[in-house]
Motif scaffolding. Structure first.
Motif, short mmCIF file in Angstrom:
data_model
loop_
_atom_site.label_atom_id
_atom_site.label_comp_id
_atom_site.label_asym_id
_atom_site.label_seq_id
_atom_site.Cartn_x
_atom_site.Cartn_y
_atom_site.Cartn_z
N ARG A 1 23.62 55.40 -1.65
CA ARG A 1 23.67 54.96 -3.04
C ARG A 1 23.90 53.46 -3.09
O ARG A 1 24.63 52.91 -2.27
N ARG A 2 23.29 52.81 -4.08
CA ARG A 2 23.39 51.37 -4.22
C ARG A 2 23.80 51.03 -5.64
O ARG A 2 23.44 51.74 -6.59
N ALA A 3 24.53 49.92 -5.81
CA ALA A 3 24.85 49.44 -7.14
C ALA A 3 23.56 49.03 -7.85
O ALA A 3 22.55 48.70 -7.20
N GLU A 4 23.59 49.03 -9.17
CA GLU A 4 22.38 48.77 -9.94
C GLU A 4 21.78 47.40 -9.63
O GLU A 4 20.57 47.26 -9.45
N THR A 5 22.63 46.37 -9.57
CA THR A 5 22.10 45.03 -9.28
C THR A 5 21.57 44.94 -7.85
O THR A 5 20.61 44.21 -7.59
N SER B 1 22.13 38.12 -1.38
CA SER B 1 23.20 38.78 -2.12
C SER B 1 24.49 38.60 -1.35
O SER B 1 24.57 38.89 -0.16
N GLY B 2 25.49 38.08 -2.02
CA GLY B 2 26.81 37.91 -1.45
C GLY B 2 27.82 38.08 -2.56
O GLY B 2 27.92 39.13 -3.18
N PHE B 3 28.57 37.02 -2.83
CA PHE B 3 29.45 37.03 -3.99
C PHE B 3 28.65 36.84 -5.28
O PHE B 3 29.14 37.10 -6.37
N SER B 4 27.41 36.37 -5.14
CA SER B 4 26.47 36.27 -6.26
C SER B 4 25.07 36.50 -5.72
O SER B 4 24.82 36.37 -4.52
N ASN B 5 24.16 36.85 -6.60
CA ASN B 5 22.76 37.02 -6.23
C ASN B 5 22.02 35.70 -6.44
O ASN B 5 22.14 35.10 -7.52
N GLU B 6 21.27 35.28 -5.44
CA GLU B 6 20.62 33.98 -5.48
C GLU B 6 19.18 34.07 -4.98
O GLU B 6 18.85 34.95 -4.18
N VAL C 1 26.90 40.27 -9.43
CA VAL C 1 27.39 41.17 -8.39
C VAL C 1 28.65 41.86 -8.89
O VAL C 1 29.56 41.22 -9.41
N SER C 2 28.66 43.17 -8.77
CA SER C 2 29.82 43.97 -9.19
C SER C 2 30.44 44.64 -7.97
O SER C 2 29.87 45.57 -7.41
N VAL C 3 31.61 44.13 -7.55
CA VAL C 3 32.31 44.75 -6.42
C VAL C 3 32.74 46.16 -6.79
O VAL C 3 32.72 47.07 -5.95
N ARG C 4 33.08 46.37 -8.04
CA ARG C 4 33.50 47.71 -8.49
C ARG C 4 32.34 48.70 -8.36
O ARG C 4 32.53 49.83 -7.89
N ALA C 5 31.13 48.27 -8.76
CA ALA C 5 29.97 49.16 -8.66
C ALA C 5 29.64 49.47 -7.20
O ALA C 5 29.28 50.60 -6.85
#
Length: 250
Positions: free
Chosen positions: A194-198, A111-116, A132-136
């Motif tokens: 807490r973690r973002a959904e993705t 996981s970085g700027f995209s999930n791979e 990946v959602s930086v806002r989330a």
């Protein structure tokens, strides 16, 4: 936000004598992508059909060619992406490709700027269904910070009350009201940061990957297969060619 939903596909048959608990098949999608794609498709269909019905001259043909070009691409990049997961491996459905990766061929999930997902040969495959959602991530970090501040204030009030009671000669037992009594500390400790959904979805995939790496089975072995989505590419190319011809004819 991306949420996992149970897949309706039947669970694969496991080898006899396996001692592991079968992992229920799951499918991960992007709800925002699905909703956005449905809205865009509805607008394209509305405008295109209206142009075909009431248009004159080359307008109906241009509308048909535009729909033939746009509809497959909008579907591919919004509704199509999904990640199917079971005990045997991953099936990654990206806009223009379908990648099947047995767990034995998965080297890591990044996981970085995209999930791979990275296979043993070092080839990376982006997980379009888990953007990946930086806002989330920022929202989750702010919620953690607020919870930590609330816990700190509750502890400070607890200590102040304890000191006051001690100074007055009161009993400390049952007198202190802290973060634990307010439910702040236990909730934060039990849930963790807490973690973002993705990010939570990627954590689940990593956990299953580690479990399957430690318990290799015949179903987790095999080769990585990649298939191009010609059912998406062919109509989009046909629509682009038809648009070029119509514009070229003037």
């Amino acid at each position: 936000m991306t949420t996992p939903d149970p897949s309706r596909e039947p669970e694969p048959t496991k080898p006899a004598g396996t001692a592991t608990t079968p992992y229920k098949d799951r499918v991960y999608r992007s709800p925002a992508g699905v909703v956005g794609g449905a809205l865009v498709l509805a607008i394209v269909a509305w405008l295109g059909i209206d142009a075909v019905v009431v248009g004159e001259g080359r307008t109906p043909w241009l509308a048909l060619a535009t729909m033939l070009f746009l509809v497959p691409l909008v579907f591919a990049y919004t509704l199509r992406p999904a990640v199917f997961v079971n005990d045997d491996g991953l099936r990654v459905r990206n806009p223009l490709r379908l990648i099947v990766l047995p767990w034995g061929q998965v080297a890591s999930l990044r996981s970085g700027f995209s999930n791979e997902v990275v296979d043993d040969s070092g080839t990376k495959y982006q997980l379009w269904a888990l953007p990946v959602s930086v806002r989330a991530r920022s929202k989750a970090a702010r919620q953690d910070a607020r919870a930590a501040r609330a816990a700190a204030r509750a502890d400070a009030r607890s200590e102040a009350r304890s000191d006051a009671r001690a100074g007055q000669g009161g009993s400390l037992r049952g007198g202190a009201v802290g973060a634990a009594d307010l439910g702040v500390g236990p909730a934060l400790a039990a849930d963790g940061p807490r973690r973002a959904e993705t990010d939570r979805a990627m954590d689940e995939l990593r956990e299953l990957h580690e479990r399957r790496q430690g318990e290799p089975e015949p179903g987790t072995q095999g080769e990585v297969t990649v298939r191009w989505a010609y059912e998406i590419i062919a109509p989009a190319v046909a629509g682009a060619v038809l648009l070029g011809v119509l514009w070229g004819l003037g």
